[in-house]
Design a protein around this motif. Structure first.
Motif, PDB file in Angstrom:
ATOM      1  N   ALA A  41       0.874  -1.114   0.023  1.00 41.21           N
ATOM      2  CA  ALA A  41       0.029   0.017   0.170  1.00 41.21           C
ATOM      3  C   ALA A  41       0.627   1.298  -0.009  1.00 41.21           C
ATOM      4  O   ALA A  41       0.355   2.369  -0.187  1.00 41.21           O
ATOM      5  N   GLY A  42       2.047   0.893  -0.126  1.00 45.19           N
ATOM      6  CA  GLY A  42       2.963   2.082   0.274  1.00 45.19           C
ATOM      7  C   GLY A  42       3.113   2.892   1.452  1.00 45.19           C
ATOM      8  O   GLY A  42       2.808   2.238   2.412  1.00 45.19           O
ATOM      9  N   ARG A  43       3.953   3.727   1.852  1.00 47.99           N
ATOM     10  CA  ARG A  43       4.124   4.684   2.945  1.00 47.99           C
ATOM     11  C   ARG A  43       4.251   5.952   2.775  1.00 47.99           C
ATOM     12  O   ARG A  43       4.736   6.524   1.753  1.00 47.99           O
ATOM     13  N   SER A  44       4.160   6.938   3.780  1.00 50.74           N
ATOM     14  CA  SER A  44       4.312   8.447   3.522  1.00 50.74           C
ATOM     15  C   SER A  44       6.122   8.305   4.302  1.00 50.74           C
ATOM     16  O   SER A  44       6.375   7.971   5.031  1.00 50.74           O
ATOM     17  N   VAL A  45       6.384   9.588   3.570  1.00 50.81           N
ATOM     18  CA  VAL A  45       7.873  10.007   4.010  1.00 50.81           C
ATOM     19  C   VAL A  45       7.780  11.424   3.840  1.00 50.81           C
ATOM     20  O   VAL A  45       7.352  12.218   3.203  1.00 50.81           O
ATOM     21  N   SER A  46       7.961  11.792   5.448  1.00 49.81           N
ATOM     22  CA  SER A  46       7.811  13.358   5.615  1.00 49.81           C
ATOM     23  C   SER A  46       9.075  13.768   6.126  1.00 49.81           C
ATOM     24  O   SER A  46       9.875  13.174   6.820  1.00 49.81           O
ATOM     25  N   LEU A  67       5.723  13.024   1.009  1.00 49.47           N
ATOM     26  CA  LEU A  67       5.732  12.259   0.113  1.00 49.47           C
ATOM     27  C   LEU A  67       4.835  10.822   0.362  1.00 49.47           C
ATOM     28  O   LEU A  67       4.796  10.589   1.542  1.00 49.47           O
ATOM     29  N   THR A  68       4.303  10.523  -0.748  1.00 47.79           N
ATOM     30  CA  THR A  68       3.718   9.311  -0.431  1.00 47.79           C
ATOM     31  C   THR A  68       4.364   8.250  -1.371  1.00 47.79           C
ATOM     32  O   THR A  68       4.539   8.665  -2.602  1.00 47.79           O
ATOM     33  N   VAL A  69       5.023   7.165  -1.013  1.00 46.37           N
ATOM     34  CA  VAL A  69       5.773   6.111  -1.708  1.00 46.37           C
ATOM     35  C   VAL A  69       5.314   5.105  -1.906  1.00 46.37           C
ATOM     36  O   VAL A  69       5.026   4.087  -0.926  1.00 46.37           O
TER      37      VAL A  69
END
Length: 181
Positions: A21-26, A53-55
């Protein structure tokens, strides 16, 4: 001496550990990191640097989408006074691994490149992608290359532009004037 291969901040994503499902990077750069960004980019200051970002996995690689917001200060090209600029940029980049069967084209063969297509994907070697380089590149491309304060020009600092009548364009202007008369 600075290590050019060392990322300015931690934004490394491992493709092999990325959830489906991806993950977020802040990223919210601290003062020391902002000072280093300003020094590397020859800016007076980077007052803020925030990215969300959403990766997500994408065709064996990953896709990073999100937004970069920053506030920078650079010198005016006219008066060298500080000029602030707010940056608010979309980020959308695809990173794909280099194929194991991909070979360099043979000399003399044609290669089709669609110039109207979106950006080509970035190629990666290995399981990690450093998104800090992507964010710094996005910032660099958004910076005004000729900053100046509102209403500022050479006349505001007392410099008058004079027309030079001794160059090659003056000679061409003279020929044009002769033809019109």
């Amino acid at each position: 001496m600075k290590d050019q291969n060392q990322p300015l901040f931690d934004a490394i994503v491992r493709i092999d550990k990325l959830p489906t499902a991806g993950r977020s990077v802040s990223v919210n750069a601290d003062e020391a990191t902002r000072a280093r960004i300003a020094e590397d980019m020859k800016l007076l200051a980077v007052e803020s640097f925030v990215a969300d970002l959403t990766v997500a996995p994408f065709r064996g690689g990953l896709r990073a989408q999100g937004r970069l917001k920053a506030r920078i200060v650079q010198a005016s090209i006219v008066s060298f006074e500080p000029v602030p600029q707010n940056i608010d940029e979309d980020v959308d980049r695809v990173f794909l691994p280099v194929g194991q069967t991909a070979k360099a084209p043979a000399p003399g063969t044609e290669i089709f490149i669609d110039l109207e297509d979106d950006d080509f994907p970035d190629h990666i070697d290995g399981p990690e992608v450093d998104l800090s380089a992507l964010l710094i590149e996005t910032l660099a491309l958004a910076i005004d290359p000729y900053p100046r304060r509102d209403g500022e020009d050479l006349a505001t600092i007392g410099v008058e532009a004079i027309e030079d009548d001794s160059g090659p364009f003056a000679a061409l202007r003279g020929l044009k004037d002769k033809d019109q008369s």
